[in-house]
Design a protein around this motif. Structure first.
Motif, mmCIF file in Angstrom:
data_model
loop_
_atom_site.group_PDB
_atom_site.id
_atom_site.type_symbol
_atom_site.label_atom_id
_atom_site.label_comp_id
_atom_site.label_asym_id
_atom_site.label_seq_id
_atom_site.Cartn_x
_atom_site.Cartn_y
_atom_site.Cartn_z
ATOM 1 N N GLU A 37 44.776 40.053 47.923
ATOM 2 C CA GLU A 37 45.260 38.690 47.886
ATOM 3 C C GLU A 37 44.523 38.065 47.725
ATOM 4 O O GLU A 37 43.368 38.274 47.506
ATOM 5 C CB GLU A 37 46.493 38.739 49.233
ATOM 6 N N SER A 38 45.102 36.326 47.497
ATOM 7 C CA SER A 38 44.782 35.426 47.321
ATOM 8 C C SER A 38 43.225 35.125 48.424
ATOM 9 O O SER A 38 44.173 35.763 49.035
ATOM 10 C CB SER A 38 45.005 34.021 47.162
ATOM 11 N N SER A 56 40.739 36.872 49.378
ATOM 12 C CA SER A 56 40.125 37.992 49.545
ATOM 13 C C SER A 56 38.000 37.849 49.386
ATOM 14 O O SER A 56 37.947 38.481 49.840
ATOM 15 C CB SER A 56 40.461 39.010 49.721
ATOM 16 N N GLU A 76 41.233 38.764 37.314
ATOM 17 C CA GLU A 76 42.746 38.616 36.789
ATOM 18 C C GLU A 76 42.886 38.347 35.711
ATOM 19 O O GLU A 76 43.579 37.201 35.372
ATOM 20 C CB GLU A 76 42.380 37.098 38.487
ATOM 21 N N HIS A 79 44.757 41.341 42.018
ATOM 22 C CA HIS A 79 45.640 41.454 43.469
ATOM 23 C C HIS A 79 46.947 41.988 42.589
ATOM 24 O O HIS A 79 47.934 42.734 43.700
ATOM 25 C CB HIS A 79 46.173 39.812 43.833
#
Length: 265
Positions: A35-36, A38, A166, A199
């Motif tokens: 997740e964002s 991490s 990303e 993610h």
């Protein structure tokens, strides 16, 4: 090829990365998923020598992460390229697309003007962009075209390792799938090593051989992609990420079956 050993990073008194270890062999591929927040993007910045670790080692082809000296950095950036989530900062808005593509060739190769043009046309074709776009400034490109141009710019100097941070998160599901297919094709063709940061676990199968799951700066687990659906062996956090990815994949299948895919990239 790339070794990350006992890597720690602290910023403003907060532990961002905690004892991260992994290896990517030549031609291999690893997805880092979480997740964002991490620590995934911080890890990419450390590998690119944009930041220095608090402790630990990053070794690429037997060379340690450079800490000073322009020539050391130049060789590091010649061999390792990155495509970022925030692609708007990748291509200079004041330049034409041709000038943006030519810049790394001027900085990292000894190709003459004619050879640079040939290489630019070659890589534009590889990513499926028309040569007519070369005279435009980056702001005239669509989101999918822009991301493809960023890939071409990163790959045009023949790096040994490509880091994708990303890179499809700002694109719709259709364009995401097309960029992933493009990455698969280019990696096979060039024997490129790939570090794919995301993610979204639904993007990983078929692209990367190994998956490393991170949470709050910690390595939760690492496994072969073929073991992704082995829930007995997987950590509960990985299972939660997988369930979320399966929901996204189901939406993609509904979208795909409901009508023709968009053609404008």
């Amino acid at each position: 090829m790339l070794q990350v050993l006992q890597l720690f990073k602290e910023m403003n008194g907060k532990q961002i990365l905690n004892d991260i270890n992994f290896t990517i062999e030549a031609g291999g591929s690893l997805a880092i998923v979480g997740e964002s927040g991490s620590g995934k993007s911080t890890l990419a910045q450390l590998i690119m020598a944009l930041k220095q670790p608090t402790s630990g080692q990053i070794i690429f082809n037997g060379q340690h992460l450079p800490r000073k000296g322009i020539q050391a950095y130049k060789q590091w950036y010649r061999d390792i390229q990155i495509v970022l989530q925030n692609t708007a900062s990748t291509l200079n808005p004041a330049m034409s697309l041709f000038q943006c593509m030519e810049e790394p060739l001027k900085n990292f190769t000894s190709l003459n003007k004619a050879e640079r043009k040939t290489r630019i046309l070659e890589y534009l074709d590889k990513v499926g962009l028309q040569k007519e776009l070369l005279r435009y400034r980056p702001g005239k490109l669509s989101g999918g075209q822009y991301q493809r141009a960023c890939l071409a710019k990163a790959l045009i100097i023949h790096p040994k390792l490509l880091i994708c941070d990303e890179i499809v998160s700002n694109l719709d599901i259709v364009l995401q799938q097309r960029i992933i297919e493009l990455l698969k094709s280019i990696q096979r063709e060039q024997g490129l090593s790939l570090l794919f940061i995301t993610h979204d676990l639904s993007l990983v199968p078929g692209l990367c051989e190994e998956i490393l799951v991170m949470k709050d700066g910690n390595k939760i687990e690492q496994f072969h992609t073929s073991d992704l659906h082995n829930e007995r062996a997987r950590d509960s956090y990985t299972i939660a990420l997988l369930k979320s990815a399966e929901m996204l994949e189901a939406k993609w299948m509904v979208w795909k079956e409901s009508g023709p895919l968009l053609e404008s990239m």
